[in-house]
Design an enzyme around this catalytic site. Structure first.
Site, PDB file in Angstrom:
ATOM      1  CG  ASN A 144     -33.645 -20.139   6.490  1.00  0.00           C
ATOM      2  OD1 ASN A 144     -34.770 -19.822   6.867  1.00  0.00           O
ATOM      3  ND2 ASN A 144     -32.776 -20.745   7.275  1.00  0.00           N
ATOM      4  NE  ARG A 177     -36.100 -23.207   8.499  1.00  0.00           N
ATOM      5  CZ  ARG A 177     -36.195 -22.392   9.535  1.00  0.00           C
ATOM      6  NH1 ARG A 177     -35.854 -21.133   9.439  1.00  0.00           N
ATOM      7  NH2 ARG A 177     -36.640 -22.845  10.682  1.00  0.00           N
ATOM      8  CG  HIS A 188     -34.391 -27.051  15.123  1.00  0.00           C
ATOM      9  ND1 HIS A 188     -34.503 -27.051  16.498  1.00  0.00           N
ATOM     10  CD2 HIS A 188     -34.205 -25.778  14.753  1.00  0.00           C
ATOM     11  CE1 HIS A 188     -34.392 -25.811  16.941  1.00  0.00           C
ATOM     12  NE2 HIS A 188     -34.219 -25.009  15.907  1.00  0.00           N
ATOM     13  NE  ARG A 230     -38.472 -19.979  20.003  1.00  0.00           N
ATOM     14  CZ  ARG A 230     -37.958 -20.717  19.025  1.00  0.00           C
ATOM     15  NH1 ARG A 230     -38.205 -22.017  18.986  1.00  0.00           N
ATOM     16  NH2 ARG A 230     -37.219 -20.175  18.100  1.00  0.00           N
ATOM     17  CD  GLU A 285     -30.783 -25.553  10.564  1.00  0.00           C
ATOM     18  OE1 GLU A 285     -30.086 -24.738  11.205  1.00  0.00           O
ATOM     19  OE2 GLU A 285     -31.999 -25.665  10.720  1.00  0.00           O
TER      20      GLU A 285
END
Ligand code: ADP
Length: 399
Positions: free
Chosen positions: A7, A93, A182, A243, A386
């Site tokens: 990832n 990923r 996600h 963010r 994940e």
């Protein structure tokens, strides 16, 4: 079957080797501060018990980072494998699959080209993901490799959910639309929640609430995403650590006019200096709670804004789904922060969400329900994984 999951973030690289038969992770690690003067690698190996290593190195790029990781994985003393040929598959990923990828893809030249074509949609992430793929193809030449996209789970959204009300030709020319991110996390917790509810995934309506440093919420109908809070980029939706989430799009013009700011400067501010950090100077929810408890009014405001926005999305997605079987909290804040869960769910009793304060208390390292028995909509905390989802998707893609 041993699957290595890679990832690549914009300045980090996470990896985990999974043994799919035993369900263990013989090795895992992370390379951080890639591109800075001094980066470091932390590696964890399961051999003679758990052994941890931390080393500082100059790590100019993801190419060098992955080679360091593979050196540890095959290390003569603590390596999880004696040779790279013992690894059966590599799962990568990839952040942005655009409209090209609606499922994981076994990597070949065409897949690499398609990931490259999607770089304009994810200029910080797809190049790092591609480097990871190219170096892995060199280091594991005989090993099948699979790309698993953050966006693919959301490709089932109907056009009424993914289109922006902008001139239609922008979609036609640039594929400018909502993609969502996600996806591996939302898919993983949706599948786990269906198992916990004892229902086939196809018969469930779920609201999956991923609250980490980056946060997003997804409406999942019968295992398919029908709406999600992130957009063309991961800046949209909920406010996050740094963010801004959804803001009035006219703010760009307002700042340009009143603060003489350029587009790049505004973009940087919205991504790195906004969200929880913008409001109170802190982006970690644990620090925010400490400050709130010490009477810091801005920390209190940041917390309230965050929980309020989570509540608004849950309400919106209850409307989208026409009710839900469960709301499922996950990721750093979702799993660990009982007060965010409680505050976000409070006042939703008339919509069928009745949280159980004592069951909800504390951090949850395992899946558990936190609703009252009479709650028509169940509330669960399901730790996400994940890397495991990428490994499972890679195995499935390879048949
Ligand atoms: P990422 O999006 O980087 O994968 P994570 O899912 O690991 O993030 O979540 C990281 C965030 O989770 C931290 O920034 C912090 O705000 C929050 N967090 C972690 N542990 C706790 C805790 N015990 N209580 C509250 N928040 C926590």
């Amino acid at each position: 079957m041993k699957i290595l999951v890679i990832n690549c973030g914009s300045s980090s690289l996470k990896y985990r080797l999974l043994d799919m038969e035993t369900g263990t992770a013989p090795a895992s690690g992370m390379v951080e501060r890639i591109g800075e003067d001094v980066g470091f690698i932390t590696h964890k190996a399961l051999c003679d018990g758990e052994r941890k290593f931390k080393e500082d190195h100059p790590i100019p790029d993801h190419d060098v980072a992955l080679r360091f990781a593979v050196d540890h994985l095959t290390h003569p003393d603590h390596g999880a494998v004696a040779h790279v040929s013992e690894i059966d598959a590599v799962g990568h990923r990839v952040v942005q699959g655009g409209e090209t990828f609606k499922a994981p893809a076994v990597i070949d030249k065409d897949v690499i080209e398609a990931i490259r074509e999607n770089i304009p949609l994810a200029p910080l992430h797809n190049p790092a993901n591609l480097t990871g793929i190219e170096v892995a193809l060199e280091l594991f030449p005989k090993c099948p490799q699979v790309a698993v996209f953050d966006t693919e789970f959301h490709q089932t959204m109907p056009s009424r959910a993914y289109m922006y009300a902008l001139p239609y030709e922008l979609y036609e020319e640039l594929r400018l639309r909502r993609y969502g991110f996600h996806g591996t996390s939302h898919r993983y917790v949706a599948k786990a929640a269906a198992r916990l509810l004892g229902k086939p995934l196809e018969e469930t309506r779920l609201i999956t609430v991923h609250l980490g440093n980056g946060s997003s919420i997804t409406a999942v109908d019968g295992g398919r995403c029908v709406d999600t809070s992130m957009g063309l980029t991961p800046l949209a939706g909920l406010m996050m650590g740094t963010r801004c989430g959804d803001i009035d799009p006219a703010i760009h013009a307002f700042l340009a006019e009143n603060r003489n700011m350029g587009i790049a400067e505004i973009d940087d501010m919205l991504n790195k200096q906004s969200g929880l950090k913008g409001i109170c100077g802190m982006n970690d929810m644990r620090d925010i709670h400490d400050a709130r408890n010490d009477g810091d009014a801005k920390a209190q405001l940041a917390f309230e804004m965050f929980a309020y926005q989570v509540k608004k999305y849950i309400g919106a997605y209850l409307a989208v789904l026409g009710g839900a079987d469960a709301v499922v909290f996950t990721a750093g804040i979702g799993e660990n922060d009982d007060f965010v869960r409680e505050t976000a769910c409070s006042g939703l009793e008339q919509l069928g969400i009745i949280i159980d304060q004592s069951a909800n208390q504390g951090r949850k390292s395992e899946a558990c329900s936190v609703h009252r028995p009479e709650s028509p909509v169940q509330v669960w905390v399901v730790p996400t994984d994940e890397e495991l989802e990428i490994a499972l998707a890679s195995r499935a893609a390879l048949g």
